[in-house]
Design an enzyme around this catalytic site. Sequence first.
Site, PDB file in Angstrom:
ATOM      1  N   GLU A 219       0.809  -1.194   0.065  1.00  0.00           N
ATOM      2  CA  GLU A 219       0.045   0.206  -0.216  1.00  0.00           C
ATOM      3  C   GLU A 219       0.876   1.218   0.015  1.00  0.00           C
ATOM      4  O   GLU A 219       0.480   2.216  -0.544  1.00  0.00           O
ATOM      5  CB  GLU A 219      -0.882  -0.031   1.251  1.00  0.00           C
ATOM      6  CG  GLU A 219      -1.762   1.119   1.083  1.00  0.00           C
ATOM      7  CD  GLU A 219      -3.338   0.928   1.276  1.00  0.00           C
ATOM      8  OE1 GLU A 219      -4.041   2.063   0.812  1.00  0.00           O
ATOM      9  OE2 GLU A 219      -3.576  -0.237   1.318  1.00  0.00           O
TER      10      GLU A 219
ATOM     11  N   ARG B 197       5.435 -17.318  -0.111  1.00  0.00           N
ATOM     12  CA  ARG B 197       6.553 -18.001   0.644  1.00  0.00           C
ATOM     13  C   ARG B 197       6.846 -16.993   1.689  1.00  0.00           C
ATOM     14  O   ARG B 197       6.769 -15.678   1.675  1.00  0.00           O
ATOM     15  CB  ARG B 197       7.914 -18.533  -0.024  1.00  0.00           C
ATOM     16  CG  ARG B 197       8.612 -17.166  -0.566  1.00  0.00           C
ATOM     17  CD  ARG B 197      10.113 -17.858  -1.138  1.00  0.00           C
ATOM     18  NE  ARG B 197      10.164 -18.991  -1.825  1.00  0.00           N
ATOM     19  CZ  ARG B 197       9.917 -19.145  -3.064  1.00  0.00           C
ATOM     20  NH1 ARG B 197       9.731 -18.077  -3.848  1.00  0.00           N
ATOM     21  NH2 ARG B 197       9.930 -20.501  -3.584  1.00  0.00           N
ATOM     22  N   SER B 198       7.221 -17.529   2.688  1.00  0.00           N
ATOM     23  CA  SER B 198       7.745 -16.763   3.923  1.00  0.00           C
ATOM     24  C   SER B 198       9.154 -16.153   3.809  1.00  0.00           C
ATOM     25  O   SER B 198      10.047 -16.851   3.176  1.00  0.00           O
ATOM     26  CB  SER B 198       7.736 -17.640   5.229  1.00  0.00           C
ATOM     27  OG  SER B 198       8.577 -18.635   5.233  1.00  0.00           O
TER      28      SER B 198
ATOM     29  N   HIS C 213      -2.741   0.287 -14.701  1.00  0.00           N
ATOM     30  CA  HIS C 213      -3.685   1.164 -15.520  1.00  0.00           C
ATOM     31  C   HIS C 213      -3.534   2.562 -14.666  1.00  0.00           C
ATOM     32  O   HIS C 213      -3.718   2.801 -13.532  1.00  0.00           O
ATOM     33  CB  HIS C 213      -5.060   0.555 -15.273  1.00  0.00           C
ATOM     34  CG  HIS C 213      -6.166   1.624 -15.578  1.00  0.00           C
ATOM     35  ND1 HIS C 213      -6.325   1.842 -17.035  1.00  0.00           N
ATOM     36  CD2 HIS C 213      -7.037   2.552 -14.939  1.00  0.00           C
ATOM     37  CE1 HIS C 213      -7.478   2.978 -17.051  1.00  0.00           C
ATOM     38  NE2 HIS C 213      -7.789   3.256 -16.035  1.00  0.00           N
TER      39      HIS C 213
ATOM     40  N   GLY D  51      -5.636   5.883 -15.250  1.00  0.00           N
ATOM     41  CA  GLY D  51      -6.846   6.662 -15.860  1.00  0.00           C
ATOM     42  C   GLY D  51      -6.790   7.987 -15.055  1.00  0.00           C
ATOM     43  O   GLY D  51      -6.127   8.453 -14.302  1.00  0.00           O
ATOM     44  N   SER D  52      -7.926   8.714 -15.351  1.00  0.00           N
ATOM     45  CA  SER D  52      -8.317   9.823 -15.106  1.00  0.00           C
ATOM     46  C   SER D  52      -8.911   9.969 -13.687  1.00  0.00           C
ATOM     47  O   SER D  52      -8.925  10.770 -13.002  1.00  0.00           O
ATOM     48  CB  SER D  52      -8.926  10.546 -15.926  1.00  0.00           C
ATOM     49  OG  SER D  52     -10.296   9.953 -16.001  1.00  0.00           O
TER      50      SER D  52
END
Length: 130
Positions: A55, A83-84, A98, A100-101
């Site tokens: 994030e 996998r760890s 993507h 986009g606007s």
Amino acid sequence: MLSAPAELADEQLAARMGIEVVSAEPERVVATMPVRGNMQPYGWLHGGANAVLAETLGSVAASLWVAPRGAVAGLELSCTHHRSARSGLVTGVCTPLHLGSSVATYQIEITDDKGRPTCTARLTCLVHKR
């Protein structure tokens, strides 16, 4: 690169988790995160830590996409853990799927110190250019 106001610098989750942005361009953002300090009770990197790294990378990329004037908000995050990782650093590489606007979607590939995939994530952000 984007930064928080000085009075909020110590309150940033990415800083607390040791995430360091290595490079930041609108079409590619790279960051590392230590496994140590971000583990689950079994001694593996916590899946939620992967989500925070993903994030963070996607949000930085989306912010660069709408810069210098604009705002972003995360809409959806999906993570697949392959996998760890037990030690060292993981590295995340974020690239757009993507742009986009009103919506931007990013793929984030996270690998361990040996270059093996540990997590693949997709983040979709609402973007607003002012």
